[in-house]
Structure formats: C-alpha cells, structure tokens
Scaffold this motif. Structure first.
Motif, PDB file in Angstrom:
ATOM      1  N   ILE A 109      -3.601  11.757  -1.508  1.00 19.79           N
ATOM      2  CA  ILE A 109      -4.231  12.816  -0.728  1.00 19.79           C
ATOM      3  C   ILE A 109      -3.700  14.131  -1.284  1.00 19.79           C
ATOM      4  O   ILE A 109      -2.495  14.389  -1.264  1.00 19.79           O
ATOM      5  CB  ILE A 109      -3.864  12.711   0.767  1.00 19.79           C
ATOM      6  N   GLY A 110      -4.593  14.941  -1.793  1.00 23.79           N
ATOM      7  CA  GLY A 110      -4.186  16.212  -2.378  1.00 23.79           C
ATOM      8  C   GLY A 110      -3.757  17.222  -1.335  1.00 23.79           C
ATOM      9  O   GLY A 110      -3.854  16.994  -0.128  1.00 23.79           O
ATOM     10  N   GLY A 111      -3.290  18.342  -1.818  1.00 23.34           N
ATOM     11  CA  GLY A 111      -2.907  19.442  -0.946  1.00 23.34           C
ATOM     12  C   GLY A 111      -4.126  20.213  -0.469  1.00 23.34           C
ATOM     13  O   GLY A 111      -5.273  19.762  -0.592  1.00 23.34           O
ATOM     14  N   SER A 112      -3.891  21.398   0.025  1.00 23.89           N
ATOM     15  CA  SER A 112      -4.948  22.219   0.615  1.00 23.89           C
ATOM     16  C   SER A 112      -6.103  22.516  -0.339  1.00 23.89           C
ATOM     17  O   SER A 112      -7.230  22.699   0.107  1.00 23.89           O
ATOM     18  CB  SER A 112      -4.362  23.542   1.103  1.00 23.89           C
ATOM     19  N   TYR A 113      -5.817  22.561  -1.620  1.00 20.89           N
ATOM     20  CA  TYR A 113      -6.855  22.903  -2.593  1.00 20.89           C
ATOM     21  C   TYR A 113      -7.320  21.700  -3.410  1.00 20.89           C
ATOM     22  O   TYR A 113      -8.041  21.847  -4.382  1.00 20.89           O
ATOM     23  CB  TYR A 113      -6.373  24.034  -3.501  1.00 20.89           C
ATOM     24  N   GLY A 114      -6.901  20.510  -3.018  1.00 19.37           N
ATOM     25  CA  GLY A 114      -7.385  19.311  -3.684  1.00 19.37           C
ATOM     26  C   GLY A 114      -6.458  18.806  -4.776  1.00 19.37           C
ATOM     27  O   GLY A 114      -5.266  19.100  -4.792  1.00 19.37           O
ATOM     28  N   LEU A 115      -7.041  18.030  -5.683  1.00 18.60           N
ATOM     29  CA  LEU A 115      -6.287  17.337  -6.733  1.00 18.60           C
ATOM     30  C   LEU A 115      -6.454  18.044  -8.076  1.00 18.60           C
ATOM     31  O   LEU A 115      -7.525  18.580  -8.376  1.00 18.60           O
ATOM     32  CB  LEU A 115      -6.801  15.899  -6.859  1.00 18.60           C
ATOM     33  N   SER A 116      -5.419  17.987  -8.891  1.00 17.66           N
ATOM     34  CA  SER A 116      -5.485  18.579 -10.231  1.00 17.66           C
ATOM     35  C   SER A 116      -6.412  17.761 -11.117  1.00 17.66           C
ATOM     36  O   SER A 116      -6.656  16.571 -10.875  1.00 17.66           O
ATOM     37  CB  SER A 116      -4.088  18.630 -10.857  1.00 17.66           C
ATOM     38  N   ASP A 117      -6.911  18.390 -12.160  1.00 18.05           N
ATOM     39  CA  ASP A 117      -7.775  17.690 -13.123  1.00 18.05           C
ATOM     40  C   ASP A 117      -7.030  16.546 -13.789  1.00 18.05           C
ATOM     41  O   ASP A 117      -7.579  15.465 -13.996  1.00 18.05           O
ATOM     42  CB  ASP A 117      -8.310  18.659 -14.180  1.00 18.05           C
ATOM     43  N   GLU A 118      -5.757  16.771 -14.128  1.00 15.56           N
ATOM     44  CA  GLU A 118      -4.951  15.735 -14.773  1.00 15.56           C
ATOM     45  C   GLU A 118      -4.793  14.518 -13.856  1.00 15.56           C
ATOM     46  O   GLU A 118      -4.906  13.382 -14.297  1.00 15.56           O
ATOM     47  CB  GLU A 118      -3.579  16.302 -15.143  1.00 15.56           C
ATOM     48  N   LEU A 119      -4.555  14.754 -12.587  1.00 15.36           N
ATOM     49  CA  LEU A 119      -4.414  13.658 -11.628  1.00 15.36           C
ATOM     50  C   LEU A 119      -5.746  12.941 -11.431  1.00 15.36           C
ATOM     51  O   LEU A 119      -5.790  11.712 -11.362  1.00 15.36           O
ATOM     52  CB  LEU A 119      -3.870  14.178 -10.297  1.00 15.36           C
ATOM     53  N   LYS A 120      -6.836  13.691 -11.390  1.00 14.27           N
ATOM     54  CA  LYS A 120      -8.161  13.073 -11.240  1.00 14.27           C
ATOM     55  C   LYS A 120      -8.454  12.117 -12.399  1.00 14.27           C
ATOM     56  O   LYS A 120      -9.076  11.076 -12.203  1.00 14.27           O
ATOM     57  CB  LYS A 120      -9.256  14.140 -11.166  1.00 14.27           C
ATOM     58  N   LYS A 121      -7.985  12.459 -13.597  1.00 10.29           N
ATOM     59  CA  LYS A 121      -8.193  11.584 -14.762  1.00 10.29           C
ATOM     60  C   LYS A 121      -7.422  10.271 -14.626  1.00 10.29           C
ATOM     61  O   LYS A 121      -7.842   9.253 -15.162  1.00 10.29           O
ATOM     62  CB  LYS A 121      -7.768  12.292 -16.046  1.00 10.29           C
ATOM     63  N   ILE A 169       0.866  -1.170   0.000  1.00  6.54           N
ATOM     64  CA  ILE A 169       0.000   0.000   0.000  1.00  6.54           C
ATOM     65  C   ILE A 169       0.904   1.221   0.000  1.00  6.54           C
ATOM     66  O   ILE A 169       1.838   1.313   0.791  1.00  6.54           O
ATOM     67  CB  ILE A 169      -0.917   0.022   1.244  1.00  6.54           C
ATOM     68  N   LYS A 170       0.624   2.137  -0.928  1.00  5.74           N
ATOM     69  CA  LYS A 170       1.359   3.404  -0.977  1.00  5.74           C
ATOM     70  C   LYS A 170       0.367   4.535  -0.732  1.00  5.74           C
ATOM     71  O   LYS A 170      -0.789   4.462  -1.163  1.00  5.74           O
ATOM     72  CB  LYS A 170       1.999   3.623  -2.348  1.00  5.74           C
ATOM     73  N   ILE A 171       0.850   5.553  -0.070  1.00  7.58           N
ATOM     74  CA  ILE A 171       0.056   6.766   0.123  1.00  7.58           C
ATOM     75  C   ILE A 171       0.891   7.926  -0.390  1.00  7.58           C
ATOM     76  O   ILE A 171       1.965   8.216   0.149  1.00  7.58           O
ATOM     77  CB  ILE A 171      -0.309   6.983   1.602  1.00  7.58           C
ATOM     78  N   TYR A 172       0.415   8.549  -1.460  1.00 14.98           N
ATOM     79  CA  TYR A 172       1.043   9.764  -1.974  1.00 14.98           C
ATOM     80  C   TYR A 172       0.354  10.926  -1.273  1.00 14.98           C
ATOM     81  O   TYR A 172      -0.864  11.084  -1.370  1.00 14.98           O
ATOM     82  CB  TYR A 172       0.857   9.881  -3.493  1.00 14.98           C
ATOM     83  N   ALA A 173       1.126  11.718  -0.557  1.00 12.01           N
ATOM     84  CA  ALA A 173       0.557  12.800   0.238  1.00 12.01           C
ATOM     85  C   ALA A 173       1.254  14.107  -0.093  1.00 12.01           C
ATOM     86  O   ALA A 173       2.479  14.207  -0.010  1.00 12.01           O
ATOM     87  CB  ALA A 173       0.692  12.478   1.719  1.00 12.01           C
ATOM     88  N   ILE A 174       0.461  15.093  -0.464  1.00  7.07           N
ATOM     89  CA  ILE A 174       0.999  16.416  -0.750  1.00  7.07           C
ATOM     90  C   ILE A 174       1.166  17.157   0.575  1.00  7.07           C
ATOM     91  O   ILE A 174       0.244  17.241   1.373  1.00  7.07           O
ATOM     92  CB  ILE A 174       0.050  17.221  -1.673  1.00  7.07           C
ATOM     93  N   GLY A 175       2.345  17.667   0.805  1.00  6.87           N
ATOM     94  CA  GLY A 175       2.604  18.476   1.991  1.00  6.87           C
ATOM     95  C   GLY A 175       3.255  17.702   3.115  1.00  6.87           C
ATOM     96  O   GLY A 175       3.030  16.507   3.283  1.00  6.87           O
ATOM     97  N   LYS A 176       4.062  18.411   3.854  1.00  6.14           N
ATOM     98  CA  LYS A 176       4.768  17.841   5.009  1.00  6.14           C
ATOM     99  C   LYS A 176       3.801  17.776   6.180  1.00  6.14           C
ATOM    100  O   LYS A 176       3.020  18.683   6.409  1.00  6.14           O
ATOM    101  CB  LYS A 176       5.974  18.725   5.342  1.00  6.14           C
ATOM    102  N   ILE A 177       3.877  16.691   6.928  1.00 13.55           N
ATOM    103  CA  ILE A 177       2.971  16.512   8.061  1.00 13.55           C
ATOM    104  C   ILE A 177       3.531  17.227   9.294  1.00 13.55           C
ATOM    105  O   ILE A 177       4.742  17.236   9.524  1.00 13.55           O
ATOM    106  CB  ILE A 177       2.698  15.017   8.327  1.00 13.55           C
ATOM    107  N   LYS A 178       2.653  17.836  10.062  1.00 14.77           N
ATOM    108  CA  LYS A 178       3.056  18.522  11.294  1.00 14.77           C
ATOM    109  C   LYS A 178       3.298  17.499  12.393  1.00 14.77           C
ATOM    110  O   LYS A 178       2.702  16.427  12.417  1.00 14.77           O
ATOM    111  CB  LYS A 178       1.978  19.517  11.712  1.00 14.77           C
ATOM    112  N   ASP A 179       4.176  17.878  13.316  1.00 11.41           N
ATOM    113  CA  ASP A 179       4.594  16.963  14.373  1.00 11.41           C
ATOM    114  C   ASP A 179       3.438  16.371  15.163  1.00 11.41           C
ATOM    115  O   ASP A 179       3.458  15.195  15.512  1.00 11.41           O
ATOM    116  CB  ASP A 179       5.565  17.658  15.337  1.00 11.41           C
ATOM    117  N   PHE A 180       2.407  17.163  15.451  1.00 12.74           N
ATOM    118  CA  PHE A 180       1.330  16.619  16.281  1.00 12.74           C
ATOM    119  C   PHE A 180       0.486  15.585  15.554  1.00 12.74           C
ATOM    120  O   PHE A 180      -0.217  14.818  16.191  1.00 12.74           O
ATOM    121  CB  PHE A 180       0.470  17.720  16.924  1.00 12.74           C
TER     122      PHE A 180
END
Length: 158
Positions: A106-118, A3-14
């Motif tokens: 998991i997209g960033g703060s504004y979600g996923l790009s149209d190209e990625l959604k395709k 299982i892979k999780i592609y995640a946009i953005g660095k996770i905060k310590d908490f």
C-alpha cells in the motif's frame, strides 16, 4: 503460508484498533505481518518533483525489504476491481501458486513509485473510490479476513 502487507506511513489510532482486530482474526487462518515503513514528510502543496522524490524514496524502502521470489500485489486505484468472492478466489490462487505466501503493498499519500510498480507481480484495486492509505489498510485486512471466511465456507460473508 504467510501474508505480508508493506504499508507506507504510520497508522492513526482510530484505524489501528480495527486493523489489529482483523489481524487477530486472520491469524487463525494464516500467518500475517504488517511491515510499516516511514513516509516522507511533504509540504501542503508539494511540487511534482518533490512528490516524485518522495515516492521514489518510499519505493526504495519497500524494495530493500523484498525477497527476490516474493509475490507482490500492489494496490492501485486504476486497476481491476473485484467482488469479495473474486478476491477470495484470487487470494487462494495466489497463495497456492506461490507456496510460501503473498505480499501486498500500500503506497503512501501519492501512490507507488515507478520502480516499485515494475517489481509488482499483479495490481488490483480495492475500490474506485479514493481512500486515505490508512483506511485502505483497514479495508484490505477486512477483505483478507472475509476471503478466508468465503474460502472456508464459514458464516460472516453475506
């Protein structure tokens, strides 16, 4: 199975401690890997064109790492919600039908790009509530762990 999780953005310590704990627990059932990708920095009130450009850049970073046969599950607020039992069944079916494993994005703060959604094979929602993408990562790994407990008929899920 992986299982892979592609995640946009660095996770905060908490959030990191919780994510790390669930990754450790999941590793008893499956290989799991989180691929953290840089998010674009935007002003507090970005224009629509700045948001689109940022989503496109983030999407391209994910797409550049995907293998052609990688089964990709997108997290999308507007898609089907599942119970934990339904998610467990969905995860098991996805793993069985895609032999080598599955990937989530998991997209960033504004979600996923149209190209990625395709490119996404299936989109699901973890909730109709809006979560910060970092909290969505914690919820996702907890639900993956819960799914393995359900699949294996082990105590944890109540």
């Amino acid at each position: 199975m992986t299982i892979k999780i592609y995640a946009i953005g660095k996770i905060k310590d908490f959030y990191k401690a919780g994510v790390d704990e669930y990754l450790k627990r999941i590793s008893g059932y499956s290989k799991i890997e989180v691929i953290e990708l840089k998010d674009d920095s935007l002003s507090d009130k970005p224009s629509e064109s700045e948001i689109k450009k940022s989503k496109d850049n983030e999407g391209k970073r994910v797409l550049s790492l995907l293998k052609n046969n990688e089964f990709l599950i997108g997290l999308d607020l507007n898609k089907k919600e599942m119970t934990s039992e339904e998610f467990a069944s969905f995860l098991l079916d996805s793993l069985v039908n895609n032999g080598s494993g599955v990937s989530f994005v998991i997209g960033g703060s504004y979600g996923l790009s149209d190209e990625l959604k395709k490119r996404i094979n299936v989109s699901i929602s973890i909730s109709k509530l809006t979560y910060p993408h970092q909290l969505a990562r914690l919820v996702l790994v907890e639900q993956i762990f819960r799914a393995f407990k359900i699949i294996n008929n082990e105590t944890y899920h109540k």
